[in-house]
Design an enzyme around this catalytic site. Structure first.
Site, short mmCIF file in Angstrom:
data_model
loop_
_atom_site.label_atom_id
_atom_site.label_comp_id
_atom_site.label_asym_id
_atom_site.label_seq_id
_atom_site.Cartn_x
_atom_site.Cartn_y
_atom_site.Cartn_z
N GLU A 45 -56.26 23.68 -65.36
CA GLU A 45 -56.95 24.83 -64.56
C GLU A 45 -58.52 24.75 -64.84
O GLU A 45 -58.73 23.88 -65.81
CB GLU A 45 -56.50 26.28 -65.02
N CYS A 54 -52.63 20.98 -59.74
CA CYS A 54 -51.38 21.36 -59.88
C CYS A 54 -50.70 20.09 -60.52
O CYS A 54 -51.22 19.10 -60.44
CB CYS A 54 -50.51 21.51 -58.57
N GLU A 56 -48.00 18.54 -59.92
CA GLU A 56 -47.66 17.35 -59.04
C GLU A 56 -48.59 16.53 -58.66
O GLU A 56 -48.33 15.35 -58.70
CB GLU A 56 -46.97 18.18 -57.74
N CYS A 88 -46.40 23.94 -54.23
CA CYS A 88 -47.48 24.44 -53.11
C CYS A 88 -47.73 23.47 -51.89
O CYS A 88 -47.30 22.35 -51.98
CB CYS A 88 -48.51 24.84 -53.82
N CYS A 91 -49.88 20.29 -52.33
CA CYS A 91 -49.12 19.52 -53.24
C CYS A 91 -47.99 18.67 -52.18
O CYS A 91 -47.85 17.52 -52.34
CB CYS A 91 -48.11 19.77 -54.66
N1 THU Z 1 -48.98 25.39 -60.09
C1 THU Z 1 -48.44 23.94 -60.01
O1 THU Z 1 -49.06 22.98 -61.08
N2 THU Z 1 -47.71 23.53 -59.31
C2 THU Z 1 -46.88 24.24 -58.43
O2 THU Z 1 -46.25 23.88 -57.45
C3 THU Z 1 -47.25 25.57 -58.23
C4 THU Z 1 -48.69 26.23 -59.00
C5 THU Z 1 -50.19 25.67 -61.03
C6 THU Z 1 -51.34 26.09 -60.43
C7 THU Z 1 -51.83 26.99 -61.51
O3 THU Z 1 -52.50 26.32 -62.62
C8 THU Z 1 -50.68 27.67 -61.92
O4 THU Z 1 -49.62 26.88 -61.73
C9 THU Z 1 -50.30 29.03 -61.23
O5 THU Z 1 -50.61 29.09 -59.91
#
Ligand code: THU
Length: 133
Positions: A45, A54, A56, A88, A91
């Site tokens: 983040e 993310c 992925e 998401c 991704c």
């Molecule tokens: N996030 C992912 O890493 N992958 C996903 O498929 C869903 C969301 C992360 C982004 C953010 O750091 C946290 O999860 C909350 O959305």
């Protein structure tokens, strides 16, 4: 092909490296490459929230950077969730750049609660692969 315990376990372990001080939502991803190797990634983040990467995409970029482009499966672990969280939309799009539609996907919030599907199921009517050739 069933996704092995080993792949989900690698995703679970990768979530431990999550940098998620804002959402406090750890995610780990593990990609099974054609040569049998596994490459992992986690969510990273940023205080400018929209710059968050993310798990992925983190794993995919690490794998391509390591010289792999042939991918068979991906496992995603969301240990802080109360249900199995799927990738998401952003991704899904990025994964389809390299993963074939029949590549296996598994996501789970705990080892005993996993959902299994394919990239094609997550991203139907995928298009424009011909632009790369
Ligand atoms: N996030 C992912 O890493 N992958 C996903 O498929 C869903 C969301 C992360 C982004 C953010 O750091 C946290 O999860 C909350 O959305």
């Amino acid at each position: 092909m069933e996704i092995s315990e080993k792949l989900f376990s690698a995703a679970w372990d990768a979530a431990r490296n999550s940098y998620s001080p804002y959402s406090k939502f750890r995610v780990g991803a593990a990609i099974l490459c054609g040569d049998g190797s596994i490459i992992t990634g986690t969510n990273v983040e940023n205080r400018s929230f929209g710059l968050t990467i993310c798990a992925e995409r983190s794993a995919l970029v690490a794998a391509v950077s390591a010289g792999r482009q042939d991918f068979k499966a991906i496992a995603i672990a969301t240990p802080d969730a109360s249900y199995a969280v799927s990738p998401c939309g952003a991704c899904r799009q990025v994964l389809t750049e390299f993963f074939p539609p029949d590549a296996q996907v598994e996501f789970g919030n705990k080892p005993e609660n996993r959902v299994h599907c394919t990239i094609g199921a997550l991203m139907p009517y995928d298009a424009l692969h011909d632009l790369a050739h």
